[in-house]
Design a protein around this motif. Structure first.
Motif, PDB file in Angstrom:
ATOM      1  N   ARG A  38       1.320  13.393 -12.529  1.00 51.16           N
ATOM      2  CA  ARG A  38       0.609  13.295 -11.244  1.00 51.16           C
ATOM      3  C   ARG A  38       1.307  14.138 -10.184  1.00 51.16           C
ATOM      4  NH1 ARG A  38       0.168   7.635 -12.243  1.00 51.16           N
ATOM      5  NH2 ARG A  38       1.924   7.238 -10.847  1.00 51.16           N
TER       6      ARG A  38
ATOM      7  N   VAL B 168       0.829  -1.202   0.000  1.00 48.35           N
ATOM      8  CA  VAL B 168       0.000   0.000   0.000  1.00 48.35           C
ATOM      9  C   VAL B 168       0.867   1.257   0.000  1.00 48.35           C
ATOM     10  CG1 VAL B 168      -1.727   1.304   1.263  1.00 48.35           C
ATOM     11  CG2 VAL B 168      -1.875  -1.176   1.152  1.00 48.35           C
ATOM     12  N   ASP B 169       1.921   1.225   0.807  1.00 55.59           N
ATOM     13  CA  ASP B 169       2.797   2.400   0.882  1.00 55.59           C
ATOM     14  C   ASP B 169       3.489   2.639  -0.459  1.00 55.59           C
ATOM     15  OD1 ASP B 169       2.016   2.571   3.425  1.00 55.59           O
ATOM     16  OD2 ASP B 169       3.911   1.906   4.324  1.00 55.59           O
TER      17      ASP B 169
ATOM     18  N   ALA C 175       3.530   9.591 -14.212  1.00 51.78           N
ATOM     19  CA  ALA C 175       3.958   9.774 -12.826  1.00 51.78           C
ATOM     20  C   ALA C 175       4.375  11.219 -12.613  1.00 51.78           C
ATOM     21  CB  ALA C 175       5.115   8.830 -12.499  1.00 51.78           C
TER      22      ALA C 175
ATOM     23  N   LEU D  42      -3.410   0.223  -4.134  1.00 52.06           N
ATOM     24  CA  LEU D  42      -4.037   1.128  -3.172  1.00 52.06           C
ATOM     25  C   LEU D  42      -5.239   0.478  -2.515  1.00 52.06           C
ATOM     26  CD1 LEU D  42      -3.947   4.508  -5.104  1.00 52.06           C
ATOM     27  CD2 LEU D  42      -2.808   3.982  -2.949  1.00 52.06           C
ATOM     28  N   ARG D  43      -5.868  -0.430  -3.258  1.00 51.97           N
ATOM     29  CA  ARG D  43      -7.090  -1.036  -2.747  1.00 51.97           C
ATOM     30  C   ARG D  43      -6.791  -2.072  -1.662  1.00 51.97           C
ATOM     31  NH1 ARG D  43      -9.610  -3.403  -7.442  1.00 51.97           N
ATOM     32  NH2 ARG D  43      -8.987  -1.500  -8.507  1.00 51.97           N
TER      33      ARG D  43
ATOM     34  N   THR E 198       1.048   4.106  -2.747  1.00 55.77           N
ATOM     35  CA  THR E 198       0.822   5.517  -2.410  1.00 55.77           C
ATOM     36  C   THR E 198       1.933   6.385  -2.990  1.00 55.77           C
ATOM     37  OG1 THR E 198      -0.225   4.809  -0.357  1.00 55.77           O
ATOM     38  CG2 THR E 198       0.440   7.114  -0.504  1.00 55.77           C
ATOM     39  N   LEU E 199       3.169   5.930  -2.807  1.00 57.09           N
ATOM     40  CA  LEU E 199       4.292   6.695  -3.355  1.00 57.09           C
ATOM     41  C   LEU E 199       4.137   6.847  -4.860  1.00 57.09           C
ATOM     42  CD1 LEU E 199       7.371   5.265  -1.402  1.00 57.09           C
ATOM     43  CD2 LEU E 199       6.326   7.528  -1.175  1.00 57.09           C
ATOM     44  N   ARG E 200       3.739   5.757  -5.505  1.00 58.34           N
ATOM     45  CA  ARG E 200       3.568   5.817  -6.965  1.00 58.34           C
ATOM     46  C   ARG E 200       2.464   6.810  -7.317  1.00 58.34           C
ATOM     47  NH1 ARG E 200       5.045   4.853 -10.973  1.00 58.34           N
ATOM     48  NH2 ARG E 200       4.044   3.073 -11.952  1.00 58.34           N
ATOM     49  N   ALA E 201       1.365   6.807  -6.547  1.00 57.67           N
ATOM     50  CA  ALA E 201       0.269   7.736  -6.823  1.00 57.67           C
ATOM     51  C   ALA E 201       0.753   9.168  -6.671  1.00 57.67           C
ATOM     52  CB  ALA E 201      -0.898   7.462  -5.876  1.00 57.67           C
ATOM     53  N   LEU E 202       1.605   9.396  -5.675  1.00 53.18           N
ATOM     54  CA  LEU E 202       2.105  10.752  -5.437  1.00 53.18           C
ATOM     55  C   LEU E 202       3.040  11.206  -6.548  1.00 53.18           C
ATOM     56  CD1 LEU E 202       2.873  10.763  -1.615  1.00 53.18           C
ATOM     57  CD2 LEU E 202       0.836  11.555  -2.810  1.00 53.18           C
ATOM     58  N   GLY E 203       3.409  10.293  -7.432  1.00 50.33           N
ATOM     59  CA  GLY E 203       4.234  10.706  -8.557  1.00 50.33           C
ATOM     60  C   GLY E 203       5.619  10.088  -8.574  1.00 50.33           C
ATOM     61  N   PHE E 204       5.929   9.231  -7.602  1.00 53.26           N
ATOM     62  CA  PHE E 204       7.222   8.559  -7.641  1.00 53.26           C
ATOM     63  C   PHE E 204       7.240   7.580  -8.812  1.00 53.26           C
ATOM     64  CE2 PHE E 204       7.303  10.321  -3.486  1.00 53.26           C
ATOM     65  CZ  PHE E 204       8.639  10.473  -3.169  1.00 53.26           C
TER      66      PHE E 204
ATOM     67  N   LEU F 246      -4.205   7.150 -12.441  1.00 54.65           N
ATOM     68  CA  LEU F 246      -3.686   5.939 -11.806  1.00 54.65           C
ATOM     69  C   LEU F 246      -4.026   4.714 -12.650  1.00 54.65           C
ATOM     70  CD1 LEU F 246      -4.589   6.490  -8.038  1.00 54.65           C
ATOM     71  CD2 LEU F 246      -2.373   6.764  -9.155  1.00 54.65           C
TER      72      LEU F 246
ATOM     73  N   VAL G 202      -0.799   0.437  -9.565  1.00 55.67           N
ATOM     74  CA  VAL G 202      -1.058   1.417  -8.513  1.00 55.67           C
ATOM     75  C   VAL G 202      -2.480   1.328  -7.993  1.00 55.67           C
ATOM     76  CG1 VAL G 202      -0.962   3.838  -7.906  1.00 55.67           C
ATOM     77  CG2 VAL G 202       0.647   2.911  -9.559  1.00 55.67           C
ATOM     78  N   ALA G 203      -3.443   1.316  -8.926  1.00 54.94           N
ATOM     79  CA  ALA G 203      -4.841   1.336  -8.511  1.00 54.94           C
ATOM     80  C   ALA G 203      -5.153   0.109  -7.663  1.00 54.94           C
ATOM     81  CB  ALA G 203      -5.729   1.370  -9.737  1.00 54.94           C
ATOM     82  N   GLU G 204      -4.593  -1.041  -8.066  1.00 54.04           N
ATOM     83  CA  GLU G 204      -4.849  -2.282  -7.346  1.00 54.04           C
ATOM     84  C   GLU G 204      -4.149  -2.282  -5.984  1.00 54.04           C
ATOM     85  OE1 GLU G 204      -4.294  -6.749  -8.895  1.00 54.04           O
ATOM     86  OE2 GLU G 204      -5.007  -5.258 -10.344  1.00 54.04           O
TER      87      GLU G 204
END
Lengths: 386, 231, 385
Positions: free
Chosen positions: B92, A285-286, B89, A382-383, A289-295, B65, A378-380
């Motif tokens: 985002r 999950v972490d 990325a 996060l879930r 999250t990092l990937r969602a934030l743009g990492f 995403l 990422v989407a998966e």
């Protein structure tokens, strides 16, 4: 905070697991260093060989002697600058294996001119030369039996009948730590005179020094041709290949030790890989999250690889710190129960190899988990509930 | 820059005939079907619907995403379908702030460090980052708790840290997925007040998914989803 | 008690981690078992050649035949003693022998040191275990030789009908020598006098004497060792060969067991990592169990059993792998005689049992700390986690 600091903080999620993994890696490195050192002990004879030295021995068998009269004839071969001879005496202080040590007769006048890796103080050298039955003992041998200059050592031997008493006149050291200092050498004259007729004037092996190592093959062929049709044919080869022929005989054991050493690395791979895979799974999950934030993918992969690098380095540090005391403890226990096992030192290349292997294995173990972290949907991710 | 000129006139989010389906064991499972949607810049929109209606998937498509099976998703002037994974990325990081139901803070980092995370990707020096972090935490009223770890904070506080993290890069779009779903009444009210404040004072575009009618009331616009279709 | 299938399923749920841990444990067990089988193989290879009814005579102080000299008169004297058996023809079964080391070319440029034994007729009669399984015995007084079966096929004429060349002579191979896996199978047997000539060795290195019964040994030993003319010592042949093997076997055993011990620490740590992860992943589950009424002890036992299961599977796989090594033959230098010996991995039920217990032990040790952690969990904290 920087990306690097982020990676280091990330290490502390599960300190117990990190500690256990580093310890396991350290133990593995320790075992690896230990086995590599065992192998290098077998090869230690090679480390001190010199390209300009050739060994002349009986072609028939290593236990078969050569006549003393060969010395003059070999000497006369062009290209031979120095010659000496020696032989295995094989005497024992008692029948127990525990107090066995290697003992040789040598040609005192010439031996140290050829084997200049052994060094002794000048006065001891002179005393050794002067006493026909004087002996030179290696430093570690003398320490083992607590011998002082002037002590008498009596050996019994089945081939050379009777009791043989030698006086320790000198204690030699090695020019480098790899030199064997467990040997015991005395003059050939001391025993030759007392031998029965049929054993007299035969020696085990000649060592020659050639003026040009590039011509050694030619010199060797010439020597062997000279004796080919005699009752005592010779086999002349470089000191290196002479030593190699002994090592080759133990090749099966060496192969086994090598396989086991690589087995250690395999076990390390499994342990470290398991830890990293668990870490990635538990922080899915972490990472998402990092990937969602743009990492980027490479950022999360790097987080995993930094972790494996740290494990590899810390494991190597633990293992390399533990290795010297464990090894010397092992040597002490083993030599108490069945004789000395030569000079055991952990060499620089072994340290380097172990460090490289530890880091390499850890990075290799991190590869799949890192790939998994990078490939994360990422989407998966996060879930997933932590 | 013709593109920049376009941005000012076009809505910030535009979905054209977007469908999303998953394939499991050779079966096509549609999640979103033929969705057309435009969201004007500076609006606060809430999507509601029962679970499985496709609202989270819609949010994932808007925030880059996830990718649609068919159709075009344009956000902040970019056709997201044309961006590579790396470009997405980067996009985002620059354009989207995320608020999740379970806050998704990194447990080993302090509040300040969590807020700082998205800034690590921006070309800022340490002092600039520190200033941004302090401003964002101040905005959510958590300045005294900057050095606490997530486990030392209440749920409402954790979500406020997450809001600070979402706004610290000053993104054009804030995505909130059930932001009050795991909070008590008081915490939820605080978070919603804050979102409303962001929308009103800073003119941020906020896209929120929720099934809490109280939360939806705070938005200017509420759309409903059912069985993958926008009603 | 928590049912076993619960443990099995929870291990199966984390297949990767379980698999890696089991593999690590089984590698350690493999090394442990292989080492024991190997040193056992060396010992049985060498000692199989010796008979309890035979006596080896060596010079006092000698540990091996190579380092020994035995006077011819001694053999003649001993042959007249009543403790010595005779052949059906009435010859005393006491034979002086000459053991030399021969350098035979192996593949390429390397040489193998092979023991060549100079024998006479009674040498064969005294050792019923040494049989010719192909071809025939060398004729006395000829240069013919019998080749130990583990040397057959080594190349360079090492086969029945072939010819070897050493010590300036050609030696036709006329027979294949088998000796129940014993050391003689790595030897060359030749006529004693011919071998002595070729090597310029007129003397004897040892003598073999067959007793009328194994019980006659103490008397013979007392007589020969009491005879100050000869300075000889007597050893039972089986004990002599065991002694020959002990240095090499002990080397392998000490080295191998030390390594296996070091490894096992690593593998226990590995098991611990996995079990800690199992416990923390299941905190809620464990809390529910405690809430239902399972005791701390049961939870503790459950975790230890699960870890023991890992160890048992690792032990099983490791010992199976080591048993498969039975098909590998190894040649190496015997440190005592400086000649080549050939041996294999010899599994015994005892070794396999020890290997299984070793695996189980590693599993249990790896499980104890995680189990304590699981047992110490407060019910409420665990359920709420």
């Amino acid at each position: 905070m920087t990306l690097g600091q982020l990676a280091f903080k990330d290490l502390l999620r599960n300190p117990t697991r990190l500690l256990l993994t580093v310890l396991a890696t350290g133990i593995g490195v320790l075992a690896f260093v230990f086995l590599q050192t065992v192998i290098s002990v077998f090869y230690s004879g090679l480390a001190v060989t010199q390209p300009d030295r050739l060994a002349v021995r009986s072609k028939i068998s290593i236990t078969q002697p050569l006549p003393l009269s060969y010395k003059r004839r070999i000497e006369s071969v062009p290209g031979v600058t120095r010659i000496t001879y020696a032989g295995w005496f094989g005497g024992r202080m008692s029948e127990t294996r525990e107090d066995f040590f290697p003992n040789f007769y040598v040609d005192k006048a010439t031996y140290l001119k050829v084997y200049d890796e052994y060094v002794a103080p000048a006065d001891q050298l002179a005393a050794w030369m002067a006493d026909p039955c004087g002996a030179m003992a290696g430093k570690s041998l003398a320490e083992r039996f607590d011998w002082q200059i002037g002590d008498r050592v009596t050996l019994k031997n089945a081939v050379y009948p009777g009791e043989w008493t030698f006086t320790v006149r000198g204690i030699y050291a090695g020019r480098t730590p790899q030199i064997d200092t467990t040997l015991f050498a005395f003059g050939y004259r001391c025993i030759n005179e007392r031998l029965p007729e049929e054993l007299r004037d035969y020696v085990g092996i000649y060592t020659i020094v050639v003026d040009d190592p590039a011509r050694s093959a030619q010199v060797a062929a010439q020597i062997d041709a000279m004796f080919a049709n005699s009752a005592y044919p010779t086999r002349t080869e470089s000191e290196r290949s002479f030593q190699m022929s002994f090592i080759a005989m133990s090749s099966a054991i060496l192969t086994a030790v090598r396989i086991v050493a690589y087995g250690v690395l395999l076990i390390l791979l499994l342990v470290v890989g398991n830890t990293l895979a668990m870490n990635v799974r538990e922080k899915t999950v972490d990472l998402a999250t990092l990937r969602a934030l743009g990492f980027r993918r490479r950022h999360v992969a790097a987080l995993v690889l930094v972790e494996s690098l740290v494990i590899g380095l810390a494991g190597a540090a633990v293992g390399l710190l533990l290795a010297p005391p464990v090894l010397s403890g092992f040597v002490r226990v083993v030599s108490e129960s069945f004789g000395p096992i030569g000079t055991v030192v952990i060499t620089g290349p072994t340290y380097a190899l172990a460090l490289g292997a530890s880091v390499g294995v850890a990075l290799l173990a991190g590869l799949l988990p890192a790939l998994r972290a990078a490939r994360l949907q990422v989407a998966e991710g996060l879930r997933r509930i932590a | 820059m013709s593109e920049a000129a376009q941005v000012s006139v076009a809505p910030i989010v535009r979905l054209r005939d977007v469908s999303k389906a998953y394939f499991r064991a050779g079966m096509r499972l549609p999640v979103l079907e033929h969705v057309d949607l435009e969201i004007a810049e500076g609006s606060f929109i809430a999507f509601m619907g029962p679970s499985g209606s496709g609202k989270s998937t819609l949010l994932n498509l808007i925030s880059g995403l996830d990718r649609p099976t068919e159709g075009v998703v344009e956000v902040a002037g970019r056709d997201l379908g044309r961006l590579s994974d790396g470009e997405l990325a980067e996009w985002r990081a620059a354009n989207v702030g995320f608020i999740f139901q379970l806050y998704n803070l990194i447990p080993v980092l302090t509040a300040a460090e969590n807020v700082e995370l998205p800034l690590l990707l921006a070309p800022l020096n340490r002092a600039e980052r520190r200033r941004h972090v302090a401003a964002a935490l101040d905005l959510v009223g958590l300045s005294p708790r900057v050095h606490h770890r997530p486990t030392q904070l209440s749920g409402g506080e954790q979500q406020r840290v997450a809001i600070a993290r979402a706004i610290v890069t000053d993104p054009r779009l804030i995505i909130a997925d059930e932001p009050t779903g795991d909070l008590d009444r008081k915490g939820a009210e605080q978070v919603l007040d804050m979102l409303q404040e962001l929308h009103r004072a800073l003119r941020r575009t906020i896209v929120m998914v929720t099934h809490d009618p109280h939360a939806a009331e705070r938005a200017d616009l509420v759309r409903h989803l059912e069985k993958g279709r926008l009603l | 008690m928590i049912p076993l299938y619960y443990n099995v399923r929870s291990l199966a749920a984390r297949r990767l981690s379980t698999g890696l841990t089991v593999l690590g444990l089984s590698l350690v067990v493999f090394v442990f078992a292989a080492v024991l089988m190997l040193s056992n193989g060396i010992e049985s290879a060498l000692s199989a050649g010796g008979s309890r009814q035979n006596v080896v005579l060596l010079r006092e102080g000698a540990l091996t035949e190579i380092g020994s000299v035995v006077p011819r008169e001694a053999v003649a004297v001993v042959g007249n003693w009543p403790q010595v058996a005779s052949s059906p023809e009435g010859t005393a079964l006491a034979a002086g022998e000459l053991l030399v080391i021969v350098a035979l070319p192996r593949d390429g440029d390397t040489f193998a040191n092979i023991s060549a034994r100079g024998v006479t007729e009674p040498s064969w009669e005294a050792r019923p275990a040494a049989r010719i399984t192909e071809g025939r015995r060398p004729r006395p007084g000829s240069f013919e030789i019998a080749l130990g079966s583990s040397l057959i096929g080594a190349g360079g004429g090492a086969e029945v009908g072939g010819e070897l060349e050493f010590a300036g002579q050609r030696w036709p191979v006329v027979g294949r020598l088998s000796a129940g896996g014993g050391a003689f199978e790595s030897e060359i047997w030749a006529d004693r006098n011919r071998l002595g000539q070729a090597f310029n060795r007129p003397g004897l290195t040892s003598a073999i004497v067959r007793l009328t019964s194994p019980d006659a040994f103490p008397e013979l030993k007392r007589r020969i060792e009491g005879d100050r003319r000869f300075e000889l010592k007597a050893m039972r042949e089986d004990e002599y060969w065991e002694e020959q093997a002990s240095a090499t076997a002990t080397f392998i055993r000490v080295l191998g067991l030390f390594v296996a011990f070091v490894f096992s620490i690593g593998a226990v740590l590995g098991a611990m990592i996995t079990m800690f992860a199992q416990v923390s992943a299941r905190i809620r589950e464990l809390g529910v169990m405690r809430a239902i009424g399972f005791s701390r002890g049961t939870v503790l036992a459950g975790v230890v059993i699960e870890s023991a299961l890992l160890g048992a599977v690792g032990g099983l796989l490791g010992s199976l792998g080591a048993t498969a090594m039975r098909f590998v033959k190894i040649e190496t230098l015997n440190f005592a005689t400086f000649s080549q010996i050939s041996f294999g991995f010899a599994p015994t039920p005892g070794i396999l049992l020890a290997a299984l217990l070793f695996g189980l032990g590693m599993g249990v040790s790896g499980g104890i700390l995680p189990a304590l952690k699981a047992a110490r969990l407060g019910i409420l904290d665990a359920v709420r986690a």
